[in-house]
Design a protein around this motif. Structure first.
Motif, PDB file in Angstrom:
ATOM      1  N   PHE A  14      -0.181  10.312 -11.511  1.00  0.00           N
ATOM      2  CA  PHE A  14       0.403  10.736 -10.245  1.00  0.00           C
ATOM      3  C   PHE A  14      -0.366  11.916  -9.651  1.00  0.00           C
ATOM      4  O   PHE A  14      -0.590  11.980  -8.440  1.00  0.00           O
ATOM      5  CB  PHE A  14       1.876  11.104 -10.438  1.00  0.00           C
ATOM      6  N   GLU A  15      -0.752  12.832 -10.516  1.00  0.00           N
ATOM      7  CA  GLU A  15      -1.481  14.008 -10.039  1.00  0.00           C
ATOM      8  C   GLU A  15      -2.835  13.614  -9.453  1.00  0.00           C
ATOM      9  O   GLU A  15      -3.244  14.118  -8.401  1.00  0.00           O
ATOM     10  CB  GLU A  15      -1.662  14.994 -11.195  1.00  0.00           C
ATOM     11  N   LYS A  16      -3.528  12.698 -10.118  1.00  0.00           N
ATOM     12  CA  LYS A  16      -4.828  12.244  -9.626  1.00  0.00           C
ATOM     13  C   LYS A  16      -4.694  11.489  -8.312  1.00  0.00           C
ATOM     14  O   LYS A  16      -5.629  11.447  -7.510  1.00  0.00           O
ATOM     15  CB  LYS A  16      -5.505  11.366 -10.672  1.00  0.00           C
ATOM     16  N   ALA A  17      -3.524  10.871  -8.096  1.00  0.00           N
ATOM     17  CA  ALA A  17      -3.300  10.117  -6.857  1.00  0.00           C
ATOM     18  C   ALA A  17      -2.888  11.017  -5.700  1.00  0.00           C
ATOM     19  O   ALA A  17      -2.669  10.541  -4.584  1.00  0.00           O
ATOM     20  CB  ALA A  17      -2.244   9.052  -7.085  1.00  0.00           C
ATOM     21  N   GLY A  18      -2.760  12.309  -5.967  1.00  0.00           N
ATOM     22  CA  GLY A  18      -2.439  13.255  -4.910  1.00  0.00           C
ATOM     23  C   GLY A  18      -1.007  13.721  -4.871  1.00  0.00           C
ATOM     24  O   GLY A  18      -0.642  14.554  -4.031  1.00  0.00           O
ATOM     25  N   ALA A  19      -0.173  13.200  -5.762  1.00  0.00           N
ATOM     26  CA  ALA A  19       1.220  13.662  -5.804  1.00  0.00           C
ATOM     27  C   ALA A  19       1.285  15.056  -6.406  1.00  0.00           C
ATOM     28  O   ALA A  19       0.444  15.445  -7.220  1.00  0.00           O
ATOM     29  CB  ALA A  19       2.065  12.694  -6.623  1.00  0.00           C
ATOM     30  N   LYS A  20       2.268  15.798  -6.013  1.00  0.00           N
ATOM     31  CA  LYS A  20       2.514  17.108  -6.600  1.00  0.00           C
ATOM     32  C   LYS A  20       3.378  16.913  -7.840  1.00  0.00           C
ATOM     33  O   LYS A  20       4.491  16.400  -7.752  1.00  0.00           O
ATOM     34  CB  LYS A  20       3.215  18.012  -5.596  1.00  0.00           C
ATOM     35  N   VAL A  21       2.863  17.282  -9.003  1.00  0.00           N
ATOM     36  CA  VAL A  21       3.579  17.117 -10.266  1.00  0.00           C
ATOM     37  C   VAL A  21       3.937  18.500 -10.794  1.00  0.00           C
ATOM     38  O   VAL A  21       3.058  19.330 -11.032  1.00  0.00           O
ATOM     39  CB  VAL A  21       2.737  16.344 -11.296  1.00  0.00           C
ATOM     40  N   ILE A  22       5.232  18.748 -10.961  1.00  0.00           N
ATOM     41  CA  ILE A  22       5.672  20.073 -11.392  1.00  0.00           C
ATOM     42  C   ILE A  22       6.668  19.969 -12.548  1.00  0.00           C
ATOM     43  O   ILE A  22       7.376  18.965 -12.694  1.00  0.00           O
ATOM     44  CB  ILE A  22       6.324  20.864 -10.236  1.00  0.00           C
ATOM     45  N   LEU A  81       0.858  -1.185   0.000  1.00  0.00           N
ATOM     46  CA  LEU A  81       0.000   0.000   0.000  1.00  0.00           C
ATOM     47  C   LEU A  81       0.894   1.235   0.000  1.00  0.00           C
ATOM     48  O   LEU A  81       1.636   1.472   0.956  1.00  0.00           O
ATOM     49  CB  LEU A  81      -0.927  -0.003   1.210  1.00  0.00           C
ATOM     50  N   ILE A  82       0.820   1.994  -1.069  1.00  0.00           N
ATOM     51  CA  ILE A  82       1.714   3.140  -1.247  1.00  0.00           C
ATOM     52  C   ILE A  82       0.893   4.401  -1.455  1.00  0.00           C
ATOM     53  O   ILE A  82      -0.017   4.433  -2.294  1.00  0.00           O
ATOM     54  CB  ILE A  82       2.647   2.913  -2.455  1.00  0.00           C
ATOM     55  N   ASP A  83       1.199   5.427  -0.685  1.00  0.00           N
ATOM     56  CA  ASP A  83       0.487   6.707  -0.771  1.00  0.00           C
ATOM     57  C   ASP A  83       1.365   7.723  -1.495  1.00  0.00           C
ATOM     58  O   ASP A  83       2.507   7.959  -1.111  1.00  0.00           O
ATOM     59  CB  ASP A  83       0.152   7.197   0.638  1.00  0.00           C
ATOM     60  N   MET A  84       0.808   8.329  -2.533  1.00  0.00           N
ATOM     61  CA  MET A  84       1.560   9.300  -3.329  1.00  0.00           C
ATOM     62  C   MET A  84       1.399  10.741  -2.837  1.00  0.00           C
ATOM     63  O   MET A  84       2.037  11.647  -3.360  1.00  0.00           O
ATOM     64  CB  MET A  84       1.096   9.236  -4.794  1.00  0.00           C
ATOM     65  N   LYS A  85       0.588  10.969  -1.831  1.00  0.00           N
ATOM     66  CA  LYS A  85       0.205  12.339  -1.477  1.00  0.00           C
ATOM     67  C   LYS A  85       1.350  13.216  -0.973  1.00  0.00           C
ATOM     68  O   LYS A  85       1.297  14.430  -1.091  1.00  0.00           O
ATOM     69  CB  LYS A  85      -0.926  12.293  -0.430  1.00  0.00           C
ATOM     70  N   ASP A  86       2.360  12.635  -0.395  1.00  0.00           N
ATOM     71  CA  ASP A  86       3.461  13.442   0.145  1.00  0.00           C
ATOM     72  C   ASP A  86       4.645  13.542  -0.816  1.00  0.00           C
ATOM     73  O   ASP A  86       5.705  14.050  -0.443  1.00  0.00           O
ATOM     74  CB  ASP A  86       3.943  12.839   1.471  1.00  0.00           C
ATOM     75  N   LEU A  87       4.468  13.050  -2.037  1.00  0.00           N
ATOM     76  CA  LEU A  87       5.576  13.022  -2.988  1.00  0.00           C
ATOM     77  C   LEU A  87       5.459  14.117  -4.036  1.00  0.00           C
ATOM     78  O   LEU A  87       4.355  14.538  -4.400  1.00  0.00           O
ATOM     79  CB  LEU A  87       5.645  11.662  -3.688  1.00  0.00           C
TER      80      LEU A  87
END
Length: 524
Positions: free
Chosen positions: A304-312, A270-276
């Motif tokens: 990644f963006e939909k999973a909550g990661a910050k994509v820049i 289980l991997i959370d992308m929100k803090d990445l």
């Protein structure tokens, strides 16, 4: 069974569902059946069976050495293997049998892995197609996949494709083909400018290039000492992590390995992308990037963006200079490393002995192909006293700027960079050889070689199938010695895309299986 992951096959061995010797026989039978792929230079059948029998005895006694015990693996033919010919796919080393194992090979054997043989490559790992070795080019298993065979009839050049097989990429194309065609469960490659990630992308497997210094280079016949890294090819990210855990750590025989103790890790389910934070380098959207690869890259960023990661978007401003910089540094170190092959101590000895100079010239003319000789000449030119400052020293300064670009991006809070691995899907051999080796390498390694100059870890993950039914890979680049985080992100992505994998029924139908094994062995 041959489609299983390392974890699955290890569990099957421990539970007695399959024995190491049975597993070894199946892999050896498939190697014979797919000999036309030319993935292997040497098949160590007798040794592999002895190792499998020893493993089987350990399992019966409850003394298995580790999770790799009894599992068939393959090794690129530029790693030294005691008692097994090591050629670097070159006439220069034909017949050379090392008296020792490379550290990475020794570590695999210490875990009970079964060494099936040595895989094909570009000569001395100089190339990006696995087409320039002394033992012939490697064929991509996807040339015979059901997906490609069904799709190619829909294209205007179908007739040409019917008579031209696809390249694997290089220089670790033999290892990638071996893993992709299920003849082994993992393979070692080497990565100097993308030589593990490039074929991984084109063959639809996972290709990991670790941080420089994390894994020992002892016993890896050098191409560019300051960039060479042993690479890992597997069919899933978890498997790459498992092999990395075995190979990593300090080696007193290699002063460039890190002194710190390596701590094995296991990737969470289980991997959370929100803090990445995922960075997208704008300089990697280059002319020549196929529209399909660009679309897959964009779709991945959206995931990644939909999973909550910050994509820049990020900038690596010296990327445009990296190919030229890499060429200067690569050829300079090649010239230095190839000087040892003089016809006197080991390897091929030239036919002319009129003088020492004549012997050297004959040895290298007969032992090296055009690609190697050209790089030696270029490197010696760059290292001439009158050229040293102008080319080599300046290239070293540019290399530092390239490394600083990555450092600046990662210090800004970016955890992982997401890029393409190659410009496009694989191409037919007849199209690939229309360009010279230097041009091909400059184009195919455009997204990968800067990582080696910066010493960073990177992994190529199969991401989608093209319209022709061929794999497209994406590359994840991480911070130094942050393989755990890098592979965690790669595993999450792998789970999201659910890459279909190769359907090798086409290969099995294309060959005449004369062994007693049934087709079900390969398709189960």
């Amino acid at each position: 069974m041959l489609r299983a992951s390392l974890r699955e096959i290890s569990a099957a061995l421990k539970e007695g569902q399959v024995s190491p010797t049975e597993l070894c026989y199946k892999c050896l039978s498939l190697i014979k059946a797919t000999k036309f792929l030319n993935a292997y230079i040497t098949v160590a059948e007798d040794l592999a069976l002895k190792q499998a029998e020893a493993s089987e005895k350990r399992y019966r006694q409850g003394q298995a050495l580790g999770d790799l015990d009894g599992i068939p693996i393959a090794v690129k033919d530029n790693f030294s293997t005691a008692g097994i010919e090591t050629t670097c796919a070159s006439n220069m080393l034909k017949g050379y049998i090392p008296p020792f194992n490379a550290t990475v090979v020794e570590k695999l054997l210490d875990q009970g892995a079964v060494l099936l043989g040595k895989t094909n490559l570009d000569e001395f790992a100089m190339g990006c197609g696995s087409t320039d070795g002394a033992f012939g080019p490697v064929r991509n298993p996807w040339s015979y996949s059901r997906q490609y065979r069904e799709k190619r009839v829909q294209h205007s050049n179908a007739q040409r494709e019917d008579t031209s097989w696809l390249i694997t990429g290089g220089s670790s194309g033999g290892s990638a083909a071996a893993v992709s065609s299920f003849t082994c469960f993992a393979a070692l490659g080497s990565d100097t400018g993308g030589s593990t990630r490039n074929p991984a992308s084109l063959c639809g497997v996972v290709g990991l290039k670790p941080t420089y210094g994390l894994i020992s280079r002892f016993g890896l016949i050098p191409l560019v000492n300051s960039m060479d890294v042993p690479g890992i090819l597997t069919r899933c990210v978890d498997d790459a992590a498992a092999v990395l855990n075995v190979l990593s750590g300090h080696d007193p025989k290699d002063s460039t390995t890190v002194q710190d103790t390596f701590h094995p890790f296991e990737l969470p389910n289980l991997i959370d992308m929100k803090d990445l934070c995922i960075g997208i380098p704008k300089e990697y959207n280059v002319p020549g990037l196929s529209s399909e690869t660009l679309a897959v890259w964009s779709k991945a960023a959206d995931l990644f963006e939909k999973a909550g990661a910050k994509v820049i978007d990020v900038s690596l401003p010296h990327t445009g200079y990296s190919i030229v910089c890499y060429h200067v540094l690569c050829t300079a170190e090649v010239a230095s490393n190839m000087a040892r092959f003089d016809g006197l101590e080991y390897g091929h000895r030239g036919s002319s002995d009129e003088s020492t100079e004549a012997l050297y010239a004959a040895t290298r003319r007969e032992g090296f192909n055009d690609v190697v000789r050209q790089r030696i000449l270029s490197g010696n030119y760059f290292l001439l006293k009158q050229n040293y400052e102008k080319f080599f020293v300046k290239a070293q300064k540019v290399r530092r700027l390239i490394a600083n670009d990555f450092a600046k991006v990662f210090s800004s809070g970016v955890n992982v960079l997401l890029t393409p691995t190659t410009l496009s899907e694989t191409v037919p051999y007849v199209e690939f050889i229309e360009k010279d080796n230097r041009t091909r390498s400059a184009q195919e390694d455009i997204f990968t070689q800067a990582v080696n100059m910066a010493g960073l870890p990177a992994v190529s993950v199969p991401s989608a199938l093209s319209k022709k039914g061929l794999p497209i890979g994406l590359q994840f680049i991480g911070r130094t010695f942050c393989e755990a985080q890098l592979l965690m992100v790669a595993k999450w992505f792998e789970k999201q895309v659910q890459f279909p994998g190769i359907q090798l029924e086409g290969i099995i139908d294309a060959v005449d299986l004369t062994s007693p094994c049934e087709k079900s062995i390969f398709l189960s």
